[in-house]
Design a protein around this motif. Structure first.
Motif, PDB file in Angstrom:
ATOM      1  N   PHE A 134      10.818   2.367  -6.270  1.00 60.80           N
ATOM      2  CA  PHE A 134      10.411   1.843  -4.958  1.00 60.80           C
ATOM      3  C   PHE A 134      10.266   0.316  -5.051  1.00 60.80           C
ATOM      4  CE2 PHE A 134       8.311   6.062  -5.429  1.00 60.80           C
ATOM      5  CZ  PHE A 134       9.062   6.766  -4.484  1.00 60.80           C
ATOM      6  N   PRO A 135      11.381  -0.410  -5.091  1.00 57.29           N
ATOM      7  CA  PRO A 135      11.308  -1.877  -5.245  1.00 57.29           C
ATOM      8  C   PRO A 135      10.741  -2.551  -3.999  1.00 57.29           C
ATOM      9  CG  PRO A 135      13.570  -1.173  -4.819  1.00 57.29           C
ATOM     10  CD  PRO A 135      12.769   0.082  -5.007  1.00 57.29           C
ATOM     11  N   GLY A 136      10.186  -3.733  -4.212  1.00 62.50           N
ATOM     12  CA  GLY A 136       9.702  -4.537  -3.093  1.00 62.50           C
ATOM     13  C   GLY A 136       8.196  -4.536  -2.921  1.00 62.50           C
ATOM     14  N   TYR A 137       7.518  -3.559  -3.501  1.00 66.92           N
ATOM     15  CA  TYR A 137       6.060  -3.466  -3.355  1.00 66.92           C
ATOM     16  C   TYR A 137       5.325  -4.150  -4.512  1.00 66.92           C
ATOM     17  CZ  TYR A 137       7.187   0.024   0.185  1.00 66.92           C
ATOM     18  OH  TYR A 137       7.685   0.661   1.294  1.00 66.92           O
ATOM     19  N   GLY A 138       6.068  -4.511  -5.544  1.00 67.70           N
ATOM     20  CA  GLY A 138       5.459  -5.201  -6.683  1.00 67.70           C
ATOM     21  C   GLY A 138       4.641  -4.312  -7.589  1.00 67.70           C
ATOM     22  N   PHE A 139       4.987  -3.020  -7.651  1.00 62.99           N
ATOM     23  CA  PHE A 139       4.190  -2.088  -8.449  1.00 62.99           C
ATOM     24  C   PHE A 139       4.113  -2.481  -9.931  1.00 62.99           C
ATOM     25  CE2 PHE A 139       5.331   1.442  -5.232  1.00 62.99           C
ATOM     26  CZ  PHE A 139       4.217   1.142  -4.462  1.00 62.99           C
ATOM     27  N   ALA A 140       5.164  -3.107 -10.454  1.00 68.46           N
ATOM     28  CA  ALA A 140       5.159  -3.498 -11.873  1.00 68.46           C
ATOM     29  C   ALA A 140       4.079  -4.524 -12.164  1.00 68.46           C
ATOM     30  CB  ALA A 140       6.525  -4.051 -12.279  1.00 68.46           C
ATOM     31  N   SER A 141       3.787  -5.376 -11.183  1.00 66.44           N
ATOM     32  CA  SER A 141       2.780  -6.423 -11.396  1.00 66.44           C
ATOM     33  C   SER A 141       1.414  -6.050 -10.833  1.00 66.44           C
ATOM     34  CB  SER A 141       3.244  -7.745 -10.778  1.00 66.44           C
ATOM     35  OG  SER A 141       3.524  -7.578  -9.397  1.00 66.44           O
ATOM     36  N   ASN A 142       1.383  -5.433  -9.629  1.00 64.83           N
ATOM     37  CA  ASN A 142       0.069  -5.144  -9.021  1.00 64.83           C
ATOM     38  C   ASN A 142      -0.456  -3.753  -9.360  1.00 64.83           C
ATOM     39  OD1 ASN A 142       1.144  -3.215  -7.057  1.00 64.83           O
ATOM     40  ND2 ASN A 142       1.903  -4.963  -5.903  1.00 64.83           N
ATOM     41  N   LYS A 143       0.395  -2.918  -9.989  1.00 61.78           N
ATOM     42  CA  LYS A 143       0.018  -1.561 -10.414  1.00 61.78           C
ATOM     43  C   LYS A 143      -0.522  -0.712  -9.258  1.00 61.78           C
ATOM     44  CE  LYS A 143       1.081  -2.727 -14.630  1.00 61.78           C
ATOM     45  NZ  LYS A 143       1.531  -4.114 -14.461  1.00 61.78           N
ATOM     46  N   SER A 202      -2.391  -6.136  -3.452  1.00 59.33           N
ATOM     47  CA  SER A 202      -2.075  -7.560  -3.474  1.00 59.33           C
ATOM     48  C   SER A 202      -1.483  -7.966  -2.126  1.00 59.33           C
ATOM     49  CB  SER A 202      -1.077  -7.866  -4.587  1.00 59.33           C
ATOM     50  OG  SER A 202       0.173  -7.260  -4.305  1.00 59.33           O
ATOM     51  N   ALA A 203      -1.453  -9.280  -1.876  1.00 57.87           N
ATOM     52  CA  ALA A 203      -0.938  -9.784  -0.593  1.00 57.87           C
ATOM     53  C   ALA A 203       0.509  -9.363  -0.373  1.00 57.87           C
ATOM     54  CB  ALA A 203      -1.071 -11.304  -0.544  1.00 57.87           C
ATOM     55  N   ASP A 204       1.352  -9.487  -1.406  1.00 61.24           N
ATOM     56  CA  ASP A 204       2.760  -9.108  -1.280  1.00 61.24           C
ATOM     57  C   ASP A 204       2.916  -7.611  -1.051  1.00 61.24           C
ATOM     58  OD1 ASP A 204       3.516 -11.702  -1.601  1.00 61.24           O
ATOM     59  OD2 ASP A 204       4.054 -11.526  -3.723  1.00 61.24           O
ATOM     60  N   ILE A 257       0.750  -5.554   0.412  1.00 56.77           N
ATOM     61  CA  ILE A 257       0.342  -5.233   1.787  1.00 56.77           C
ATOM     62  C   ILE A 257       1.387  -5.721   2.789  1.00 56.77           C
ATOM     63  CG2 ILE A 257      -1.390  -5.713   3.562  1.00 56.77           C
ATOM     64  CD1 ILE A 257      -3.468  -5.756   1.242  1.00 56.77           C
ATOM     65  N   LYS A 258       1.964  -6.881   2.530  1.00 57.97           N
ATOM     66  CA  LYS A 258       3.001  -7.429   3.419  1.00 57.97           C
ATOM     67  C   LYS A 258       4.191  -6.466   3.500  1.00 57.97           C
ATOM     68  CE  LYS A 258       5.758 -11.670   4.088  1.00 57.97           C
ATOM     69  NZ  LYS A 258       7.132 -11.158   3.890  1.00 57.97           N
ATOM     70  N   THR A 259       4.672  -6.003   2.360  1.00 63.06           N
ATOM     71  CA  THR A 259       5.793  -5.054   2.337  1.00 63.06           C
ATOM     72  C   THR A 259       5.401  -3.732   2.976  1.00 63.06           C
ATOM     73  OG1 THR A 259       6.612  -6.064   0.295  1.00 63.06           O
ATOM     74  CG2 THR A 259       7.464  -3.885   0.850  1.00 63.06           C
ATOM     75  N   LEU A 260       4.190  -3.309   2.720  1.00 67.80           N
ATOM     76  CA  LEU A 260       3.682  -2.059   3.300  1.00 67.80           C
ATOM     77  C   LEU A 260       3.721  -2.113   4.823  1.00 67.80           C
ATOM     78  CD1 LEU A 260       2.376   0.685   2.634  1.00 67.80           C
ATOM     79  CD2 LEU A 260       0.170  -0.472   2.539  1.00 67.80           C
ATOM     80  N   LYS A 261       3.314  -3.230   5.381  1.00 70.80           N
ATOM     81  CA  LYS A 261       3.306  -3.388   6.841  1.00 70.80           C
ATOM     82  C   LYS A 261       4.719  -3.499   7.404  1.00 70.80           C
ATOM     83  CE  LYS A 261      -1.264  -5.544   7.333  1.00 70.80           C
ATOM     84  NZ  LYS A 261      -2.002  -6.781   7.674  1.00 70.80           N
ATOM     85  N   GLU A 262       5.603  -4.154   6.659  1.00 75.26           N
ATOM     86  CA  GLU A 262       6.965  -4.385   7.155  1.00 75.26           C
ATOM     87  C   GLU A 262       7.886  -3.182   6.959  1.00 75.26           C
ATOM     88  OE1 GLU A 262       8.245  -7.851   5.075  1.00 75.26           O
ATOM     89  OE2 GLU A 262       7.067  -9.250   6.318  1.00 75.26           O
ATOM     90  N   VAL A 263       7.755  -2.518   5.825  1.00 78.52           N
ATOM     91  CA  VAL A 263       8.677  -1.439   5.467  1.00 78.52           C
ATOM     92  C   VAL A 263       8.061  -0.050   5.657  1.00 78.52           C
ATOM     93  CG1 VAL A 263      10.120  -0.504   3.599  1.00 78.52           C
ATOM     94  CG2 VAL A 263       9.767  -2.972   3.791  1.00 78.52           C
ATOM     95  N   GLY A 264       6.746   0.019   5.473  1.00 74.82           N
ATOM     96  CA  GLY A 264       6.068   1.309   5.558  1.00 74.82           C
ATOM     97  C   GLY A 264       5.746   1.867   4.185  1.00 74.82           C
ATOM     98  N   PRO A 265       5.053   2.978   4.123  1.00 76.17           N
ATOM     99  CA  PRO A 265       4.599   3.534   2.850  1.00 76.17           C
ATOM    100  C   PRO A 265       5.695   4.289   2.103  1.00 76.17           C
ATOM    101  CG  PRO A 265       3.851   4.924   4.634  1.00 76.17           C
ATOM    102  CD  PRO A 265       4.525   3.746   5.272  1.00 76.17           C
ATOM    103  N   THR A 266       5.476   4.432   0.805  1.00 82.71           N
ATOM    104  CA  THR A 266       6.334   5.249  -0.054  1.00 82.71           C
ATOM    105  C   THR A 266       5.650   6.608  -0.246  1.00 82.71           C
ATOM    106  OG1 THR A 266       5.247   4.658  -2.126  1.00 82.71           O
ATOM    107  CG2 THR A 266       6.949   3.145  -1.304  1.00 82.71           C
TER     108      THR A 266
END
Length: 252
Positions: A214-223, A227-229, A231-240
């Motif tokens: 699931f790229p784009g949510y920053g899971f590798a860094s924010n686990k 994080s701001a990025d 939440i931003k992706t979550l709002k724009e793309v929706g949940p996984t």
């Protein structure tokens, strides 16, 4: 013929830490500035090691207090706060003569040290069990009950049955084993600290794998944390499928 400082430097580098005092005594009379700097450097290393051994003595206080129990198991979890991913629990039984240094709350240990400790714990532990609760389970029964479930799974996966549980702050319901809840236990008990580290490394590795799926949510860094990025992706793309619906409802 007097050895070159570069040769002595290499000798220090290759020396096992338990033999450092011998090599320090060997060159203590050498008045060259470079040699004296080497001696000072490695004496500080020995002082740090001595301090760490003393700290670890205090980290085994609970294990000594309950030494009459044959198999003392430390339990901890990671991942109660993230917006995505499972909660992971770990149960670790360390040997009575455990000699692992640098055990601590996983959040106070660097990633590099956590990885090294993970390998050492897995090699030296009497038994290790890992349990998890999925995002769907967290949504269904709430994060606290899901955490308890993950802990029970971790205990069940131990190859050796524990006779005492040292828990980080909680008493786990539905477990017929003596339990000792310890506030901030991962900073006070070596067994709990070991469980904290194994749980953290296990979950971090899993979230890195999810990042590729699931790229784009920053899971590798924010686990999975908010994080701001993320939440931003979550709002724009929706949940996984690995997002916790009950944790993200405020973002929609």
């Amino acid at each position: 013929m007097q050895k070159k400082i570069s040769e002595i430097t290499q000798e220090f580098k290759l020396c096992k830490i338990e033999n450092l005092n011998d090599i320090i005594r060997k060159y203590e009379a050498d008045e060259r500035e470079g040699v004296q700097k080497l001696i000072t450097k490695y004496k500080k290393q020995l002082e740090k090691l001595k301090a760490e051994k003393q700290r670890m003595e205090t980290m085994f206080a609970y294990e000594r207090q309950y030494a009459d129990y044959d198999y003392i198991c430390g339990i901890d979890e990671v991942g109660r706060g993230p917006l995505a991913g499972p909660v992971i629990a770990c149960a670790v039984i360390l040997p009575k003569d455990c000699d692992i240094l640098y055990l601590n709350d996983s959040k106070q240990v660097s990633e590099k040290m956590r990885e090294a400790l993970y390998d050492e714990i897995m090699e030296k532990a009497v038994a290790v069990g890992i349990g998890s609760s999925s995002p769907d389970t967290i949504d269904e029964i709430n994060i606290l009950q899901a955490t308890y479930e993950a802990m029970r799974k971790a205990i069940d996966k131990l190859e050796v049955k524990p006779t005492l549980l040292l828990n980080d702050a909680v008493t786990i319901p539905g477990v017929p084993i003596d339990q000792v809840p310890i506030i901030k236990g991962d900073t006070k008990s070596a067994s709990i600290a070991a469980a904290s580290i194994v749980a953290k490394v296990t979950r971090d590795r899993l979230m890195v794998e999810y990042d590729a799926v699931f790229p784009g949510y920053g899971f590798a860094s924010n686990k999975g944390y908010g994080s701001a990025d993320h939440i931003k992706t979550l709002k724009e793309v929706g949940p996984t499928p690995i997002h916790r619906k009950t944790f993200i409802k405020n973002f929609f």
